[in-house]
Design an enzyme around this catalytic site. Structure first.
Site, PDB file in Angstrom:
ATOM      1  N   ASP A 116       0.618  -0.933   0.214  1.00 53.05           N
ATOM      2  CA  ASP A 116       0.174   0.188  -0.092  1.00 53.05           C
ATOM      3  C   ASP A 116       0.692   1.404  -0.003  1.00 53.05           C
ATOM      4  OD1 ASP A 116       1.086   0.245   2.274  1.00 53.05           O
ATOM      5  OD2 ASP A 116      -1.201   0.399   3.982  1.00 53.05           O
ATOM      6  N   TYR A 118       2.814   4.342   0.638  1.00 54.46           N
ATOM      7  CA  TYR A 118       3.887   5.309   1.631  1.00 54.46           C
ATOM      8  C   TYR A 118       2.641   6.525   2.598  1.00 54.46           C
ATOM      9  CZ  TYR A 118       7.684   4.205  -0.446  1.00 54.46           C
ATOM     10  OH  TYR A 118       9.093   3.329  -0.865  1.00 54.46           O
ATOM     11  N   PHE A 148       5.688   1.769  -4.562  1.00 53.65           N
ATOM     12  CA  PHE A 148       8.002   2.330  -3.715  1.00 53.65           C
ATOM     13  C   PHE A 148       8.709   3.519  -4.334  1.00 53.65           C
ATOM     14  CE2 PHE A 148       7.563  -2.251  -4.168  1.00 53.65           C
ATOM     15  CZ  PHE A 148       7.891  -3.048  -3.222  1.00 53.65           C
ATOM     16  N   HIS A 159      10.649  -9.593   0.443  1.00 56.58           N
ATOM     17  CA  HIS A 159      11.177  -7.852   0.649  1.00 56.58           C
ATOM     18  C   HIS A 159      12.154  -6.881   0.771  1.00 56.58           C
ATOM     19  CE1 HIS A 159       9.011  -4.149   1.014  1.00 56.58           C
ATOM     20  NE2 HIS A 159       8.236  -4.716   0.212  1.00 56.58           N
TER      21      HIS A 159
END
Length: 228
Positions: free
Chosen positions: A66, A68, A79, A187
């Site tokens: 989701d 930032y 990202f 991740h």
């Protein structure tokens, strides 16, 4: 006539979702949230990932969780952060791996638009978030829309899906591996990057898969200055 939410072929691809009851509920929820809370990204950037990378141009998907949830960070693309905003830790690790993989030194900004314009869809599972509250809009209906986007791309074929972390890897079940390819690893967040993200060489692996599919590889070297 339904309002145009995305100004390219994604509008047609996702029209059945936009016309459905779940999206109507999501729309009401978001209206209330944007009126009463601080929500990211800004309303007109919610569909930025789709705007930057039309359906028929998608070659790669980098799938995030989701947006930032800090001030001025979210730009509506997984990202990526707005120009002038310090790089979040996950993005710093992505740049470190990019340097180790392809030798490109990190740039000082996190605006990933040049990737998007080459066919890299920077898609989050959930497209909005409350300030300071990660995952606060999970389960409100976004997943129906983003799963439909993945399924449509999978059906079209010829896409490399980059899946980082367990929530992204869970989307593998939506992907037809006969028509597409998957590059997966832990991740890039500081909590898990050392468990297999570092050294996973996602960028060179993706380009090798694209070449195998007869597609032009992505130039992963970002411009020194963020493009408008």
């Amino acid at each position: 006539m339904m309002k145009t939410l995305i100004h390219n072929d994604w509008q047609t691809v996702l029209a059945p979702v936009f016309a459905g009851p779940e999206y109507a509920r999501l729309h009401q929820f978001l209206k209330q949230e944007y009126q009463t809370q601080t929500v990211y990204p800004e309303m007109h950037h919610i569909f930025q990932a789709f705007e930057w990378t039309p359906f028929d141009q998608v070659k790669v998907v980098i799938f995030g969780q989701d947006p930032y949830h800090g001030p001025n960070q979210a730009v509506g693309a997984s990202f990526a952060v707005a120009p002038g905003v310090p790089l979040p830790p996950s993005l710093q690790n992505i740049y470190k791996e990019l340097q180790d993989d392809l030798g490109y030194p990190p740039v000082s900004h996190g605006y990933l638009k040049s990737w998007a314009q080459q066919g890299v869809l920077l898609l989050n599972a959930v497209l909005t978030v409350r300030a300071g509250q990660a995952n606060s809009h999970r389960g409100q209906g976004w997943e129906t829309l983003t799963d439909a986007a993945i399924a449509a791309l999978s059906d079209r074929g010829g896409v490399v899906f980059i899946l980082w972390g367990s929530s992204a890897r869970a989307k593998k079940q939506l992907i037809d591996l006969g028509k597409n390819a998957v590059v997966e690893s832990p991740h890039p967040s500081p909590l898990s990057a050392y468990r297999g993200f570092f050294g996973s060489r996602p960028f060179s692996r993706t380009n090798a898969l694209l070449a195998k599919m007869g597609e032009t590889p992505i130039n992963w070297q970002l411009p020194a200055q963020p493009e408008a």
